[in-house]
Write an enzyme that holds these catalytic residues in place. Structure first.
Site, PDB file in Angstrom:
ATOM      1  CB  CYS A  79       1.396   6.849  13.356  1.00  0.00           C
ATOM      2  SG  CYS A  79       0.480   5.786  12.226  1.00  0.00           S
ATOM      3  CD  GLN A  80       6.937   2.439  14.169  1.00  0.00           C
ATOM      4  OE1 GLN A  80       7.300   3.464  14.713  1.00  0.00           O
ATOM      5  NE2 GLN A  80       7.727   1.733  13.397  1.00  0.00           N
TER       6      GLN A  80
END
Length: 108
Positions: A79-80
């Site tokens: 993810c980020q």
């Protein structure tokens, strides 16, 4: 990221080059549409549990990709910042997947 295995960028490159890894972008569809790692399958973490519980044919039809097997060695969720990747890793573990790792996608 205590408690979750991680993979470094060089390890990720090696695994992807050898075809030994399945890469899952667990960010939202909007985030992934803005840019993702080539070859990654985008399944938002909010949809991951139901996706991993689908019959293989339904998963294939929805995602245009083979459903991961419980014994697949390198399922890599990213993810980020890591929170959703860790959540996805724990979810996969809870569903009986034995090969899972978290990779943090830094920057956009």
């Amino acid at each position: 990221m205590a408690g979750a295995p991680t993979v470094s960028l060089p390890e990720l490159r090696s695994l992807l080059a050898s075809g030994r890894a399945r890469l899952f972008d667990v960010r939202s569809r909007e985030e992934a549409a803005a840019g993702t790692i080539p070859g990654a399958l985008n399944i938002p973490v909010s949809e991951l549990e139901s996706a991993l519980q689908m019959e293989p044919a339904a998963f294939q039809a929805l995602n245009s990709a083979e459903k991961p097997k419980l014994e697949d060695e390198h399922l890599i969720f990213f993810c980020q910042m890591g929170k959703r990747g860790l959540q996805a890793t724990q979810l996969a573990r809870d569903l009986g997947y034995t090969g899972y790792e978290v990779w943090l996608l830094a920057g956009k």
